[in-house]
Every structure is written in C-alpha cells, then in structure tokens.
Motif scaffolding. Structure first.
Motif, mmCIF file in Angstrom:
data_model
loop_
_atom_site.group_PDB
_atom_site.id
_atom_site.type_symbol
_atom_site.label_atom_id
_atom_site.label_comp_id
_atom_site.label_asym_id
_atom_site.label_seq_id
_atom_site.Cartn_x
_atom_site.Cartn_y
_atom_site.Cartn_z
ATOM 1 N N SER A 40 0.832 -1.216 0.000
ATOM 2 C CA SER A 40 0.000 0.000 0.000
ATOM 3 C C SER A 40 0.857 1.253 0.000
ATOM 4 C CB SER A 40 -0.910 0.024 1.217
ATOM 5 O OG SER A 40 -1.401 -1.265 1.491
ATOM 6 N N GLU B 179 -8.193 -1.483 8.007
ATOM 7 C CA GLU B 179 -7.017 -0.694 7.642
ATOM 8 C C GLU B 179 -7.399 0.768 7.474
ATOM 9 O OE1 GLU B 179 -4.847 -2.364 4.379
ATOM 10 O OE2 GLU B 179 -5.522 -4.407 4.805
ATOM 11 N N THR C 95 -1.702 1.983 4.708
ATOM 12 C CA THR C 95 -2.859 1.714 5.562
ATOM 13 C C THR C 95 -2.383 1.117 6.876
ATOM 14 O OG1 THR C 95 -3.151 -0.515 4.659
ATOM 15 C CG2 THR C 95 -4.389 1.285 3.593
ATOM 16 N N ALA C 96 -2.754 1.756 7.969
ATOM 17 C CA ALA C 96 -2.383 1.275 9.299
ATOM 18 C C ALA C 96 -3.349 0.161 9.685
ATOM 19 C CB ALA C 96 -2.439 2.419 10.300
ATOM 20 N N ASN C 97 -2.800 -1.026 9.911
ATOM 21 C CA ASN C 97 -3.634 -2.198 10.198
ATOM 22 C C ASN C 97 -3.831 -2.375 11.702
ATOM 23 O OD1 ASN C 97 -2.449 -2.506 7.520
ATOM 24 N ND2 ASN C 97 -3.322 -4.559 7.525
HETATM 25 MG MG MG Z 1 -1.503 -1.710 5.633
#
Ligand code: MG
Ligand code: ADP
Length: 156
Positions: free
Chosen positions: A21, A80, A28-30
């Motif tokens: 990403s 995300e 994207t912070a998961n």
């Molecule tokens: Mg991510």
C-alpha cells in the motif's frame, strides 16, 4: 452499513501483510486481529470515512477499509486506516484511535492498478468533502480523542 455508526475504536497498529500500500502512496495502518474481532460481526465490508489520531497527536481525516483478510484465507476481516496526512515516520506499535462515521462504497475488484489507485483517490476526495460538513466536524472534537482513558472503548 450505517447501523453501527458512529463507531469508536482504539488499538495498536500492527504489521500488515505487505500488499505494498505504501508503494502506491496510500499506506494503511492495520489493526491487530484482536481489535478486528471486537468489531460487530455483521458490519459491512467496504470503504468508510471518519477521523483518526495516532497516540495523543492531532486528529486527521481518514478513509478506512474493512475487507477480507487474505492472510487468513478470507475468513477473517482486516481493518485498515489510511490517514489523510503526511507523517514523518511510521508508527507501528502506536495506539490508533478512530471514529468511523460514514460508508462510501462496497469492496470492488479492479482491472488495473491505475483503476484501483484512482478509485482510492476518489474515496479520499469524498471523505474530505463529507468530513467538512458541520455534523461530521463535530466528532473531531469528541472527548474520545482527548481523554486517553476515555470511557468509550470499542463501544463497550
Ligand atoms: Mg496496511
Ligand atoms: P502494512 O502492510 O504493514 O500495513 P503499509 O504499506 O500499509 O504496510 O503501510 C502502513 C504503515 O505506514 C502504517 O502502519 C504506518 O506505520 C505507516 N504510515 C505512514 N503514514 C501513514 C498514513 N498517512 N496512514 C496510515 N499509515 C501510515
């Protein structure tokens, strides 16, 4: 899709599964599996918008994807958050607080990377417009973002 909204959620940012990403310019912070499991099981997959804050930092606009997690053979969801802000550094391990406010669209398959990227750019523009509305701006000031021990945690 709107039944559970607004949805408040807080949790640690973990490593994702390297879909690249960030290379697309859309990191994207998961959230961890544990946080994802705490979501209502019937929440719709797709793209949402809302507000997000890392640690006790500033509150920014975000777009969020709730999708099927390929790492778990698509039997578990992944959540995300792409924060609409340029950060100097990665923030793995930090606490991400979000409020999910509205639904943009369902998940889709795209014929090309270009089509995917332009859809995401449109999602980001839509999120920016929506979040400028007075009723949505209000949630930015919610105590949830300003009190670390705020009592609303994952809606419990
Ligand atoms: Mg991510
Ligand atoms: P991963 O597969 O590990 O989730 P990504 O390519 O999706 O890798 O990048 C996500 C990471 O990028 C986040 O965990 C965070 O540390 C960092 N990051 C930097 N800027 C942003 C941003 N604007 N929104 C979300 N994450 C960001």
């Amino acid at each position: 899709a709107m039944r559970h909204l607004p949805y408040f959620c807080r949790g640690e940012v973990v490593k994702g599964f390297g879909r690249g990403s960030k290379e697309l310019g859309i990191p994207t912070a998961n959230f961890s599996e544990q946080v994802v499991e705490s979501f209502p099981s019937d929440i719709s997959t797709g793209i949402y918008y809302g507000w997000a804050c890392v640690g006790n930092g500033d509150v920014h606009k975000m777009v969020l994807s709730i999708g099927w997690n390929p790492f778990y053979k698509n039997i578990k969801k992944s959540v995300e958050t792409h924060i609409i802000h340029t950060f100097k550094e990665d923030f793995y391990g930090e606490i991400l607080s979000i409020v999910i406010i509205g639904y943009i669209r369902p998940e889709k398959n795209f014929d090309s990377l270009e089509a995917l990227i332009s859809a995401i750019q449109e999602d980001i523009e839509e999120a920016k417009r929506q979040l400028d509305l007075p009723e949505h701006l209000k949630l930015r000031e919610d105590n949830f973002f300003h009190l670390p021990e705020g009592k609303i945690l994952n809606n419990h």
